[in-house]
Design an enzyme around this catalytic site. Structure first.
Site, short mmCIF file in Angstrom:
data_model
loop_
_atom_site.label_atom_id
_atom_site.label_comp_id
_atom_site.label_asym_id
_atom_site.label_seq_id
_atom_site.Cartn_x
_atom_site.Cartn_y
_atom_site.Cartn_z
N ASP A 62 -27.50 14.53 -36.32
CA ASP A 62 -26.05 14.67 -36.30
C ASP A 62 -25.59 15.91 -35.54
OD1 ASP A 62 -26.93 16.58 -38.17
OD2 ASP A 62 -26.39 15.32 -39.87
N ASN A 128 -24.14 16.14 -52.77
CA ASN A 128 -23.50 14.87 -53.14
C ASN A 128 -24.34 13.67 -52.73
OD1 ASN A 128 -23.14 14.83 -50.39
ND2 ASN A 128 -20.91 14.61 -50.43
N HIS A 130 -25.70 13.12 -49.70
CA HIS A 130 -25.63 12.66 -48.31
C HIS A 130 -26.92 12.96 -47.56
CE1 HIS A 130 -23.93 16.82 -47.23
NE2 HIS A 130 -24.91 16.68 -46.38
N GLU A 135 -21.75 10.34 -45.83
CA GLU A 135 -21.13 10.72 -47.08
C GLU A 135 -21.13 9.55 -48.08
OE1 GLU A 135 -20.57 13.71 -47.66
OE2 GLU A 135 -19.51 14.78 -46.08
#
Length: 234
Positions: A62, A128, A130, A135
């Site tokens: 990314d 979280n 990811h 996400e």
């Protein structure tokens, strides 16, 4: 899913390095690479070793949208500083965050992934759940896409910037479907703050609410943890 619990990050990074080298010896030519704090120890092992990566290809997960490759907070800069300057690869691909034409960036990166299937993928994991910048709620069959970062991710990454206001709000990322195409996945996680998420990833329901739970569907995943990150595992 194979779980390796190690004494600390140093031992974990050494184990990851040895696994990666074994994959390369066994023919891995394309490495999927990650950024953030989790793979830093692995990259330090790589740069301090005698290993030669000049015939290999790397593809990063990314990049922030809006940052030039020369920006110190870009993942281009991160990879150059922590790995590529010391250990060059034959080809290294990272999404072009400076290109605001999302369709162009996405199509180009999907072509790269189709041309160079990933043999070994390195991953970290967000608090979280990811992986990459995928996400919660991201479909498991997703390919490269532009994502709006959640407040939780922005706050978690604020430590790398002057303030949370300086953190980009969007990123280009390989999709979960792209990640699952890798032949071998090595995920690194450290610290007590990752313990709940690791337990959900390993033992919880397979759900898009925890993107990393998709890894339960992959036949060849190695999860390398320190004792703190493993503390909630049964």
């Amino acid at each position: 899913m194979k779980i390796l619990v190690t004494k600390n990050k140093e031992v974990a990074s050494q184990n990851a390095f040895e696994l990666l080298q074994t994959d390369i010896i066994n023919g891995a030519q394309v490495l999927g690479l990650a950024t953030g704090s989790s793979p830093l120890g692995l990259y330090q092992k790589m740069t301090s070793s005698s290993a030669d990566y000049s015939n290999l290809i790397s593809i990063n997960l990314d990049e922030y949208v809006g940052l030039k490759p020369t920006d110190p907070q870009s993942y281009h800069y991160f990879m150059e500083h922590h790995l590529f300057a010391q250990k060059p690869f034959a080809k290294s691909f990272i999404p072009d965050g400076s290109n605001l034409n999302a369709t162009e960036v996405i199509n180009h990166y999907n072509k790269i992934l189709a041309t160079y299937p990933i043999d070994t993928q390195i991953l970290g994991i967000g608090n979280n759940g990811h992986i990459g910048f995928n996400e919660p709620g991201t479909p498991f069959d997703s390919q490269t896409h532009k994502v709006k970062l959640t407040p939780a991710t922005i706050n978690a990454n604020a430590r790398f910037f002057t303030s949370s206001k300086d953190v980009p709000t969007e990123a280009y990322t390989m999709g979960i479907g792209s990640i699952l195409q890798a032949k071998h996945i090595i995920l690194l996680a450290f610290g007590e703050q990752k313990a709940d998420t690791i337990n959900k990833m390993v033992n919880g329901k397979i759900t898009t609410a925890v993107p990393a739970s998709a890894l339960q569907q992959h036949p060849n995943v190695t999860v390398i943890l320190d004792e703190q990150a493993a503390s909630k595992l049964a």
